[in-house]
Design a protein around this motif. Structure first.
Motif, mmCIF file in Angstrom:
data_model
loop_
_atom_site.group_PDB
_atom_site.id
_atom_site.type_symbol
_atom_site.label_atom_id
_atom_site.label_comp_id
_atom_site.label_asym_id
_atom_site.label_seq_id
_atom_site.Cartn_x
_atom_site.Cartn_y
_atom_site.Cartn_z
ATOM 1 N N CYS A 141 -19.644 88.490 11.043
ATOM 2 C CA CYS A 141 -18.207 89.704 11.259
ATOM 3 C C CYS A 141 -16.884 88.056 11.765
ATOM 4 O O CYS A 141 -15.899 88.072 12.308
ATOM 5 C CB CYS A 141 -18.454 89.912 12.481
ATOM 6 S SG CYS A 141 -18.636 92.103 12.056
ATOM 7 N N TYR A 142 -17.050 87.045 11.255
ATOM 8 C CA TYR A 142 -16.551 85.619 12.040
ATOM 9 C C TYR A 142 -14.920 86.171 11.032
ATOM 10 O O TYR A 142 -13.502 85.132 11.746
ATOM 11 C CB TYR A 142 -16.745 84.435 11.487
ATOM 12 C CG TYR A 142 -16.308 83.385 12.496
ATOM 13 C CD1 TYR A 142 -16.433 83.338 13.561
ATOM 14 C CD2 TYR A 142 -15.109 81.940 11.594
ATOM 15 C CE1 TYR A 142 -15.578 81.966 13.683
ATOM 16 C CE2 TYR A 142 -14.872 81.428 11.651
ATOM 17 C CZ TYR A 142 -15.240 80.697 13.719
ATOM 18 O OH TYR A 142 -14.989 79.920 13.813
ATOM 19 N N GLY A 143 -14.902 86.129 9.778
ATOM 20 C CA GLY A 143 -13.977 86.620 9.144
ATOM 21 C C GLY A 143 -13.675 85.951 8.319
ATOM 22 O O GLY A 143 -12.532 86.321 7.057
ATOM 23 N N ASN A 144 -14.247 85.054 8.053
ATOM 24 C CA ASN A 144 -14.272 84.599 6.670
ATOM 25 C C ASN A 144 -15.706 84.461 5.512
ATOM 26 O O ASN A 144 -15.690 84.371 3.896
ATOM 27 C CB ASN A 144 -14.985 83.077 6.736
ATOM 28 C CG ASN A 144 -16.002 82.757 7.737
ATOM 29 O OD1 ASN A 144 -16.700 83.808 7.746
ATOM 30 N ND2 ASN A 144 -16.388 81.745 8.037
ATOM 31 N N LYS A 145 -16.128 85.896 5.397
ATOM 32 C CA LYS A 145 -16.227 86.542 4.466
ATOM 33 C C LYS A 145 -16.056 87.387 4.711
ATOM 34 O O LYS A 145 -15.244 88.083 5.278
ATOM 35 C CB LYS A 145 -17.744 86.735 5.384
ATOM 36 C CG LYS A 145 -18.747 85.695 5.678
ATOM 37 C CD LYS A 145 -20.295 86.334 5.786
ATOM 38 C CE LYS A 145 -21.049 84.622 5.720
ATOM 39 N NZ LYS A 145 -21.306 84.155 4.752
ATOM 40 N N PRO A 146 -16.249 88.107 3.743
ATOM 41 C CA PRO A 146 -15.223 89.662 2.554
ATOM 42 C C PRO A 146 -15.739 90.850 3.882
ATOM 43 O O PRO A 146 -16.916 90.903 4.764
ATOM 44 C CB PRO A 146 -16.676 89.986 1.911
ATOM 45 C CG PRO A 146 -16.461 89.058 0.798
ATOM 46 C CD PRO A 146 -16.997 88.156 1.925
ATOM 47 N N GLY A 182 -12.644 91.434 16.529
ATOM 48 C CA GLY A 182 -11.181 91.018 16.277
ATOM 49 C C GLY A 182 -11.418 89.631 15.525
ATOM 50 O O GLY A 182 -12.520 88.997 15.508
ATOM 51 N N GLY A 183 -10.982 89.461 14.084
ATOM 52 C CA GLY A 183 -10.890 88.208 13.478
ATOM 53 C C GLY A 183 -9.788 88.410 12.888
ATOM 54 O O GLY A 183 -10.318 87.234 11.268
ATOM 55 N N GLY A 184 -8.799 88.169 13.093
ATOM 56 C CA GLY A 184 -7.474 88.714 12.230
ATOM 57 C C GLY A 184 -7.257 86.578 11.300
ATOM 58 O O GLY A 184 -7.107 86.681 10.097
ATOM 59 N N ILE A 185 -7.144 85.852 12.712
ATOM 60 C CA ILE A 185 -7.494 84.834 11.895
ATOM 61 C C ILE A 185 -7.976 83.867 10.928
ATOM 62 O O ILE A 185 -7.843 83.440 9.934
ATOM 63 C CB ILE A 185 -7.139 83.514 13.313
ATOM 64 C CG1 ILE A 185 -6.495 81.889 12.369
ATOM 65 C CG2 ILE A 185 -8.390 82.965 13.586
ATOM 66 C CD1 ILE A 185 -5.169 82.061 12.376
#
Length: 387
Positions: free
Chosen positions: A256-261, A282-285
């Protein structure tokens, strides 16, 4: 000593009387000494222009300075007018403000899903301030070290929440999230990017009633990862050793870091969840970076996560902080509570936007430890109420 002097009976009686008068004088003088709370305040002229001050506090509060010396210990320094200072070792696990009997009269209740919506957008705008401990304390409540730190380090309360927002003590926070105390299964899980990691560390500071890693500021990703591991370790250990201590963990670190699908994160949440879970995500950036800084692509990713979680009654989406994500934040507001109650939302954008003092950030992006403790206070206000 006065009464045992080697002299006649008459002189012994005189010496006794003199000794009693001296001791009485010392005792009265000691009782009239003012006590002080020694605090470390933000080093910013916008808040206060001094870093170590002595603020007079009432005799009920006494004067304590808490300095973390080891993962499970604090140093307590007691000071008074005469400048003398005595240091005592104390175990953090057992540390409580001495005069907290009234706190037990206050009932803390966990708010079930969809929890409590504090607001979003303009309604969450606030100004940072500090308040003297003497003004913050009342006759019916003595503040613990977590609440004292909040008032002296900085708070940011939206005017819309002046009458309802509560600054939780460590004891109240534990009581609210404790399955044993609330007599219901409660598991609180945080997940997401580096901002979420620092929010978890801030929440750990409150629940553990100490600033882990000696309150050291986080300067880079290496320190952040190390401190997150420390926080997760102590939170897990305390929960396993104390049945009253709540289950609060950081999970799906990579997924859930945001850099994966997005579906990778959704699947991790699904597979890691039980019915009693509350997830803050939360991981928008990093979604923004992964889709090459494309606003619509970022919004589609966040919406995909919200849609996957809709109806699961477990997830609260956490806004990005102020910075390059303003367009994402503004696009998000119509999709989340209170505009859309189906998607619970924790808005921390406004408090980070108004934090412009020198000590708000040390790397230009991630906020200081005290700012994240304040974010954690808002998180607690979405899950808990005190009566």
């Amino acid at each position: 000593l006065f009464c045992s002097t080697n002299t006649s009976k008459m002189f012994r009686i005189s010496y006794c009387a003199i000794g009693a008068a001296v001791l009485l004088f010392i005792g009265v003088d000691h009782q009239h000494q003012r006590h002080y709370l020694k605090t470390s305040l933000p080093n910013s002229s916008d808040v206060l222009d001094t870093t170590n001050i002595l603020t007079p506090v009432s005799d009920e509060t006494k004067g304590v300075e808490i300095t973390i010396s080891a993962p499970e210990q604090v140093l307590v320094s007691v000071g008074s007018d005469d400048g003398e200072e005595v240091q005592l070792d104390s175990t953090v696990a057992e540390f409580k403000t001495t005069d907290t009997a009234t706190a037990h009269q206050r009932k803390v209740r966990f708010i079930p899903y969809p929890h409590k919506t504090l607001g979003s957008g303009a309604s969450m705008q606030c100004q940072w301030e500090t308040r003297p401990i003497t003004n913050a304390s009342t006759a019916s409540q003595v503040l613990d070290i977590t609440q004292q730190s909040a008032y002296t380090e900085g708070i940011c309360i939206p005017p819309t929440l002046y009458d309802t927002l509560h600054i939780f003590s460590s004891e109240e926070a534990v009581e609210c999230l404790s399955s044993k105390v609330q007599k219901r299964d409660i598991r609180v899980v945080l997940s997401g990017d580096s901002y979420m990691k620092q929010l978890y560390i801030g929440l750990t500071d409150i629940l553990m009633s100490k600033h882990i890693s000696d309150g050291k500021e986080i300067m880079d990703n290496v320190e952040r990862s190390k401190m997150l591991s420390t926080a997760r370790y102590w939170m897990k250990k305390r929960h396993e050793e104390n049945a009253t201590f709540p289950f609060v963990q950081f999970q799906c670190v990579v997924e859930c870091y945001g850099n994966k699908p997005i579906d990778v994160c959704s699947e991790c949440i699904k597979s890691s969840s039980v019915n009693s879970d509350v997830w803050f995500v939360g991981g928008g950036i990093h979604i923004y970076e992964r889709v090459k800084n494309h606003v619509n692509g970022t919004m589609q990713g966040i919406q995909q996560l919200l849609d996957a979680e809709e109806g699961q009654n477990r997830t609260i989406y956490v806004s990005p902080p102020a910075g390059p994500m303003e367009r994402i934040y503004q696009g998000l507001l119509p999709q989340v509570a209170p505009e859309n109650p189906a998607h619970p939302f924790l808005d921390v954008y406004q408090l980070t936007k108004s934090c412009t003092m020198e000590n708000c950030t040390y790397d230009g992006s991630h906020r200081s430890r005290y700012v994240n403790r304040w974010k954690a206070q808002l998180l607690l206000n979405t899950l808990c109420e005190v009566k």
